[in-house]
Every structure is written in structure tokens, then in C-alpha cells.
Design an enzyme around this catalytic site. Structure first.
Site, PDB file in Angstrom:
ATOM      1  N   LYS A   1      24.156  40.595  13.568  1.00  0.00           N
ATOM      2  CA  LYS A   1      22.861  41.392  13.946  1.00  0.00           C
ATOM      3  C   LYS A   1      22.055  40.640  15.097  1.00  0.00           C
ATOM      4  O   LYS A   1      21.813  39.751  14.625  1.00  0.00           O
ATOM      5  CB  LYS A   1      22.239  41.623  12.734  1.00  0.00           C
ATOM      6  CG  LYS A   1      20.956  42.508  12.765  1.00  0.00           C
ATOM      7  CD  LYS A   1      20.186  42.473  11.442  1.00  0.00           C
ATOM      8  CE  LYS A   1      19.018  43.573  11.422  1.00  0.00           C
ATOM      9  NZ  LYS A   1      18.472  43.795  10.376  1.00  0.00           N
TER      10      LYS A   1
ATOM     11  N   LYS B   1      21.864  36.092  12.567  1.00  0.00           N
ATOM     12  CA  LYS B   1      20.861  37.451  12.691  1.00  0.00           C
ATOM     13  C   LYS B   1      19.643  36.764  13.676  1.00  0.00           C
ATOM     14  O   LYS B   1      19.277  35.893  13.588  1.00  0.00           O
ATOM     15  CB  LYS B   1      20.077  37.404  11.328  1.00  0.00           C
ATOM     16  CG  LYS B   1      19.102  38.563  11.578  1.00  0.00           C
ATOM     17  CD  LYS B   1      18.432  38.990  10.089  1.00  0.00           C
ATOM     18  CE  LYS B   1      17.421  39.840  10.216  1.00  0.00           C
ATOM     19  NZ  LYS B   1      16.844  40.064   9.061  1.00  0.00           N
TER      20      LYS B   1
END
Length: 326
Positions: free
Chosen positions: A250, A197
């Protein structure tokens, strides 16, 4: 002397039937995970201006929305909660009667076959907006954060969630969550880890949606540097070793190389998160007449599949589901 004939790759593109028959990458409704924001207030829907077409839902509105989502054939939801009260510890995140826990029980009663995934993080529950807990000197306390996150995941499992998805990027949280779940009889509850992330500018609209903008500092001390890819592989392989069953990358749009490298190295399924800023860019460009909205959305999602994603978390899911085969 015979003149060499040109190579004719176009022969297999000239006819729509053969183009469809030879398509290498396929996008179906079974690939979609739809993120949903559920708030603890009574107002049925609260539109999110930076995310056209997306709203926060009350529990009652969520119950109504489930009917439409089921009719669309969307197989899975990723649940985010906005509590009635925030504090420094994010204590409502692990409350058995917290907003996500209530939403899980409600959905499982009315739609038991709908696959529910819960985001496990503290940012929407802390008054400082960070994904972990801090000491009196505003220093991140990794291990205290991990202990709290494990309790949040366990409370979601106890409410009946199908999968938990830690998104905090604290070190060791996958192992702690796996241990907590196993010790309470939830050995079969899988973990989808936000293993790579990034500290991304593409999250702006999400912070409006989840009311989770940091009140001091930023998240660069725990989210990843967008310049790094080898680091992502280290994070991914660590989380798999700690018990992650599925890896989430992400953002997705600028990180196709990370999706591809994860596909090659991880040995587990890969999901891509088509984040809020990516969604908003396409929606706003379409509103201005700058792009063909349907084609741009499909091209974007197919790109994630082509890079190696098995599943796609996307706010476009209700819009694209009618366009796709089951």
C-alpha cells in the site's frame, strides 16, 4: 542474396481472437476486495466528497448494501469503522460491541459466505488520529500500541471475522496478533499484513473517509519512506516470519516494483491496495472527460496483477465487477 524478412510480432496481435487467447494476465471478480466504511451514527449514507461514488454507511445501510454486493459477485470486503466516541487509547476499537464488531456479526448472519476482512488499526478510534498510542511527551509507545492492536484483532475474530489485517506498521504486531489469536482458539484465522505501508500523499481522501487525519505530527516515524524498496523487503520478510499469511502492499499505483519484489521474495500471496487517492484521480479525470474511465480503471487493475498481485483491494470493485468474468 536473400533480403532478411522483418520480425512480425504483430501477427499475433492482428486478430481479436488470438489476442484474447494469448493474454498473459487475467482479471476476474475473484481478485477483488471492496473496502467499506461503516459509521456508528443513524444517518444512512454520508457521501465522501473526495471519493466520488463512495459513502460512509450506517449499520442499516450496510445491511442493505450487502444485497447488492452479493449480487455483483464481489467475494470479499475490507471493513473500516468510525466509532461514536474517540479517546487517546482508541478504546472503542476493541469493544465487543464496537461498530466493526457489530458489522461483522450482521454480515455473517445474512451472508455467511461473504469473506470478511477487518482493518486492525487505531487511527480512526484515537482522538489524535495516529495508528498507535503515545505517552505524555507525545512519543509513540510501540509495545503498548501492539498490545492494544492484538486485543482489537482478537475482538474481531470473536465477532466472526474471516481474516484480520493490521495496518498500523508497529514493530512486532503480527507476532502479537498471531499469539493472541492462537491462545484463544483462532488458529485458523489468517493475517493479512500491511507489511509495506508507505507514508504516502495518496491517502488524502481516505483520511476524509475515516476521519483519521493526525492532530499533531505525521506518520513518517512508522510508515515507510517512499524512496525505499529494500526496507520494504525487510518488513515483508519479518512479517512472514512472525506469522503473516498474506502480504499487502500500500499504495499500489506508484509501487509496482514493490509488488513485484514481494512476489519474488515473500513466498505467500500478495495483495495490492488501490488506495483512495489513486481511485479519486481516475474518477475526477473521467468526470472531466480526460480519460476513458472503463479502460483506465481496467488497465490500472491489470497492471497490479501483472506486477504480481494475487488480490486487489479497490474502491472500484462495484463498478468493475459487472465487467469481469467470475
Amino acid at each position: 542474396m536473400t533480403t532478411p524478412q522483418p520480425t512480425r510480432h504483430r501477427r499475433l496481435r492482428a486478430n481479436p481472437t488470438i489476442r484474447a487467447m494469448l493474454r498473459e494476465t487475467h482479471l476476474t471478480r475473484a481478485d477483488l476486495i471492496y473496502p467499506v466504511f461503516i459509521h456508528a451514527g443513524d444517518q444512512p449514507t454520508i457521501p465522501i466528497p473526495s471519493m466520488p461514488g463512495v459513502s460512509r454507511l450506517s449499520l442499516a445501510a450496510f445491511e442493505q448494501a450487502l444485497l447488492g454486493l452479493a449480487d455483483l459477485g464481489i467475494p470479499a470486503l475490507l471493513l473500516f469503522g468510525l466509532p461514536a466516541h474517540k479517546d487517546a487509547l482508541g478504546s472503542q476499537a476493541a469493544d465487543p460491541n464496537g461498530i466493526v464488531q457489530q458489522a461483522i456479526r450482521l454480515a455473517k448472519r445474512s451472508h455467511p459466505n461473504l469473506y470478511l476482512i477487518s482493518d486492525v488499526c487505531l487511527c480512526a478510534y484515537t482522538d489524535h488520529g495516529h495508528c498507535g498510542l503515545f505517552d505524555a511527551n507525545q512519543q509513540l509507545d510501540n509495545d503498548k500500541s501492539v498490545a492494544q492492536l492484538a486485543q482489537v484483532a482478537l475482538s474481531h475474530a470473536q465477532a466472526g471475522v474471516d481474516m484480520v489485517a493490521p495496518s498500523d506498521m508497529m514493530d512486532g504486531r503480527v507476532r502479537a496478533i498471531r499469539t493472541a489469536l492462537d491462545s484463544e482458539g483462532f488458529q485458523d484465522t489468517p493475517i493479512m499484513s500491511y507489511a509495506s505501508k508507505y507514508a504516502s500523499a495518496f491517502y488524502g481522501p481516505f483520511r476524509d473517509a475515516a476521519d483519521s487525519a493526525p492532530q499533531f505530527g505525521d506518520r513518517r516515524s512508522y510508515q515507510m519512506d517512499p524512496a525505499n524498496s529494500d526496507e520494504a523487503l525487510r518488513e515483508i520478510l519479518t512479517d512472514v516470519a512472525e506469522g503473516a499469511d498474506l502480504i499487502l502492499v500500500k499504495p499500489a499505483l506508484a509501487y509496482g516494483d514493490i509488488i513485484y519484489r514481494a512476489r519474488q521474495a515473500a513466498g505467500v500471496p500478495i495483495a495490492a491496495y488501490n488506495v483512495s487517492g489513486e481511485y479519486a484521480m481516475l474518477k475526477l479525470a473521467a468526470q472531466q472527460g480526460l480519460i476513458d474511465e472503463k479502460q483506465a480503471i481496467l488497465e490500472t487493475l491489470i497492471g497490479f496483477k501483472r506486477a504480481g498481485a494475487d488480490l486487489i483491494v479497490t474502491y472500484h470493485a462495484p463498478q468493475v465487477a459487472p465487467w469481469l468474468p467470475a
